[in-house]
Design an enzyme around this catalytic site. Sequence first.
Site, PDB file in Angstrom:
ATOM      1  N   ARG A 162      14.141 -11.514   5.438  1.00 53.62           N
ATOM      2  CA  ARG A 162      13.642 -11.418   3.788  1.00 53.62           C
ATOM      3  C   ARG A 162      12.340 -12.099   4.188  1.00 53.62           C
ATOM      4  NH1 ARG A 162      19.051 -13.204   3.972  1.00 53.62           N
ATOM      5  NH2 ARG A 162      20.737 -11.284   3.543  1.00 53.62           N
ATOM      6  N   HIS A 197      -7.443   9.622  -0.122  1.00 55.20           N
ATOM      7  CA  HIS A 197      -6.803   9.196  -2.001  1.00 55.20           C
ATOM      8  C   HIS A 197      -8.077   9.014  -2.554  1.00 55.20           C
ATOM      9  CE1 HIS A 197      -4.819   6.252  -4.402  1.00 55.20           C
ATOM     10  NE2 HIS A 197      -5.594   5.087  -4.008  1.00 55.20           N
ATOM     11  N   LYS A 249       0.518  -5.605  -2.911  1.00 59.77           N
ATOM     12  CA  LYS A 249       1.146  -4.829  -2.779  1.00 59.77           C
ATOM     13  C   LYS A 249       1.671  -3.666  -1.701  1.00 59.77           C
ATOM     14  CE  LYS A 249       0.752  -2.925  -7.723  1.00 59.77           C
ATOM     15  NZ  LYS A 249       0.631  -1.793  -8.670  1.00 59.77           N
ATOM     16  N   ARG A 277      -2.809  -5.961 -14.611  1.00 57.99           N
ATOM     17  CA  ARG A 277      -2.523  -5.163 -13.147  1.00 57.99           C
ATOM     18  C   ARG A 277      -2.975  -3.639 -13.416  1.00 57.99           C
ATOM     19  NH1 ARG A 277      -0.755  -7.181  -7.451  1.00 57.99           N
ATOM     20  NH2 ARG A 277      -1.810  -5.417  -6.330  1.00 57.99           N
ATOM     21  N   GLU A 316       2.325  -7.067 -12.612  1.00 60.88           N
ATOM     22  CA  GLU A 316       2.075  -5.687 -12.817  1.00 60.88           C
ATOM     23  C   GLU A 316       2.844  -5.947 -14.659  1.00 60.88           C
ATOM     24  OE1 GLU A 316       0.371  -1.813 -10.699  1.00 60.88           O
ATOM     25  OE2 GLU A 316       1.589  -1.198 -12.790  1.00 60.88           O
ATOM     26  N   HIS A 336      -2.586  10.415  -8.129  1.00 60.92           N
ATOM     27  CA  HIS A 336      -1.295  10.369  -7.182  1.00 60.92           C
ATOM     28  C   HIS A 336      -1.239  12.150  -7.593  1.00 60.92           C
ATOM     29  CE1 HIS A 336      -0.408   6.218  -6.492  1.00 60.92           C
ATOM     30  NE2 HIS A 336      -1.508   6.630  -6.291  1.00 60.92           N
ATOM     31  N   LYS A 373     -10.479  -7.711  -7.852  1.00 63.09           N
ATOM     32  CA  LYS A 373      -9.820  -7.465  -7.941  1.00 63.09           C
ATOM     33  C   LYS A 373      -8.734  -8.899  -8.286  1.00 63.09           C
ATOM     34  CE  LYS A 373      -5.895  -4.995  -6.355  1.00 63.09           C
ATOM     35  NZ  LYS A 373      -5.747  -3.877  -5.125  1.00 63.09           N
ATOM     36  N   GLU A 427     -12.603   3.854  -5.145  1.00 60.20           N
ATOM     37  CA  GLU A 427     -12.006   2.045  -5.922  1.00 60.20           C
ATOM     38  C   GLU A 427     -12.843   1.457  -6.188  1.00 60.20           C
ATOM     39  OE1 GLU A 427      -8.510   2.125  -6.674  1.00 60.20           O
ATOM     40  OE2 GLU A 427      -8.057   3.701  -5.273  1.00 60.20           O
ATOM     41  N   HIS A 450      -5.912   6.955 -11.309  1.00 61.58           N
ATOM     42  CA  HIS A 450      -4.363   7.036 -10.543  1.00 61.58           C
ATOM     43  C   HIS A 450      -3.123   7.788 -10.688  1.00 61.58           C
ATOM     44  CE1 HIS A 450      -6.636   4.219  -7.939  1.00 61.58           C
ATOM     45  NE2 HIS A 450      -6.019   4.228  -6.898  1.00 61.58           N
ATOM     46  N   ASN A 493      -4.590   1.597 -12.265  1.00 61.83           N
ATOM     47  CA  ASN A 493      -4.428   2.958 -12.212  1.00 61.83           C
ATOM     48  C   ASN A 493      -5.551   3.781 -13.065  1.00 61.83           C
ATOM     49  OD1 ASN A 493      -1.816   1.562 -10.725  1.00 61.83           O
ATOM     50  ND2 ASN A 493      -0.933   1.389 -13.148  1.00 61.83           N
TER      51      ASN A 493
HETATM   52  N1  GLY Z   1      -4.513  -0.184  -6.122  1.00 61.43           N
HETATM   53  C1  GLY Z   1      -3.543  -1.248  -7.550  1.00 61.43           C
HETATM   54  C2  GLY Z   1      -2.860  -2.724  -7.404  1.00 61.43           C
HETATM   55  O1  GLY Z   1      -3.255  -2.686  -6.363  1.00 61.43           O
HETATM   56  O2  GLY Z   1      -2.750  -2.742  -8.435  1.00 61.43           O
END
Ligand code: GLY
Length: 388
Positions: free
Chosen positions: A125, A291, A147, A259, A250, A270, A240, A194, A266, A263
Site C-alpha cells: 500500500r 509520445h 502520476k 492540472r 487534476e 494519445h 510543472k 512537452e 494529449h 493535457n
Molecule cells: N503529464 C501530465 C500531468 O502530469 O498531469
Amino acid sequence: MTLSRVQVSLDGTRDYEVLVGHSLTGTLADRVRALCPNAARAFIVIDDGLPELARANLASALSRRQFATAGITIRPSEPDKSLETLDRVLVAIAESRHERRDPVIALGGGIVGDVAGFAAATYRRGVPVIQCPTTLLSMVDASVGGKTGVNLRTPDGSLKKNLVGAFHQPRLVVADISLLSSLPDRQLRAGMAECVKHALLSGQFGDPTLLPWIESSAPAILSRDSGTLAELVSRNVAIKARVVAGDEREEAESIVGGRALLNLGHTFGHAIETLPNLSPTGQPTDAPLHHGEAVALGIMAALETAVSYRVASPSLRDRVGSLLSRLGLPTKVRGLPPSDRVLELMGHDKKVQGGVLRLVLPHDGGVCIVKDNPSLAIVLGAIDSIRV
Ligand code: GLY
C-alpha cells in the site's frame, strides 16, 4: 555548473525537491540514505537500454550506504507498460523482502518511472519512490507530479494509455543533465514537445518568456549545450511544479486553470499514438510515433481548433508550427485514418468525462483554456489539418 532545486509544494508533509544539475547520479546514494535513514533495502527499476554499468554503479554506491540492493530491468515500450510488467516488478520487489520504509528507485525514461512509481504506490500500500529520469521528456514532465500507471490492453486488442494508475508523489526527483549528452536525437526532440506545451501555458504559471526563449535557444538545445539544457529543464520543471501545486489530482473544475491544462495536445496526441503504423518521417521503419511526436501533432491540432474558435491567431499557430519543425518534430503526418476514426479514438481517452470531450486550447499570450464539447465539425477539421 550550479545545482538548481525546484520545490514541489503540496500539503507541507509530502513536499519534495527536483534537483537539476550535472553528474548528480554519483551522489544519489547519499541522498537516498538521507531521505530514508532507517531503510535496509533499496530496489532499482532500470531501463533495459541503459548500460549495465549504470545499474552496477548505483547498486554498489547504495551498498556502500548500507542498503541491500535488488533490481529489475524493463523494456521502455508502450506495449510493455502493462499489468504484466507491473506484476513482474511487484513479484521481484516482494522476493527481495522489501519493507514499507525501503525505497524504490526508478532509473530511466517516463515509462520506467510510471511503472516503478505505480509498483511503489501499490506494494504494501505504498513505499517511497525516488525518480531519476534519464530522458528529457521524463525530466521535464513524467518524473514530476506523482502520476504513475500502466496501459490497459482491452479484449479488442487496443491499448488504453495510462488507464490504470495511482497518484504517488516521489520523495525526490534527480534530473542529471549529464545523461542527456548520450540521449538519442529522436528522444531529445520528442522531449521538446512537452517543453513547447509548457511554453504555451507559461504565462499562467510565472514564466511568460519561455516560448521566445525556446525559440532563440533551439540551436543550443539541439547541440546539447549543457548550460542551456539545465536552464531548459529547470524552467520547465518549475512550471510543472506550479501546476501540480495548484491542483495535485487534476480536480480543478475551473475552465481557466488546473492540472488538466497539461493535457494540451494529449487528447489528440494519445489517439494518434495508438495507431502503430504512423511514422514522423513517413518512413515505415520510423513507426510508431514516439509520445512527444504524437504530442507535437496534437498541439498543432489543438492550435487549429483554437484558431477556428478565434481564441488563437493564425500567427500563433504558424509560429509554433515553425518552432516544432525547427526542433525536428512532425506538424503533419502521412497515413492518418479517416478523421471520424481518430475522433472515435479520442473518445476513448481517459480525459473524456461523462461522454464530454474536453480539449485544452492555447490563447495568444501564453495562456490556455479548457473547452468542453467542442463542435465536432471543428475538431474533424483540426484532425484534417495535420494530415499530409
Ligand atoms: N503529464 C501530465 C500531468 O502530469 O498531469
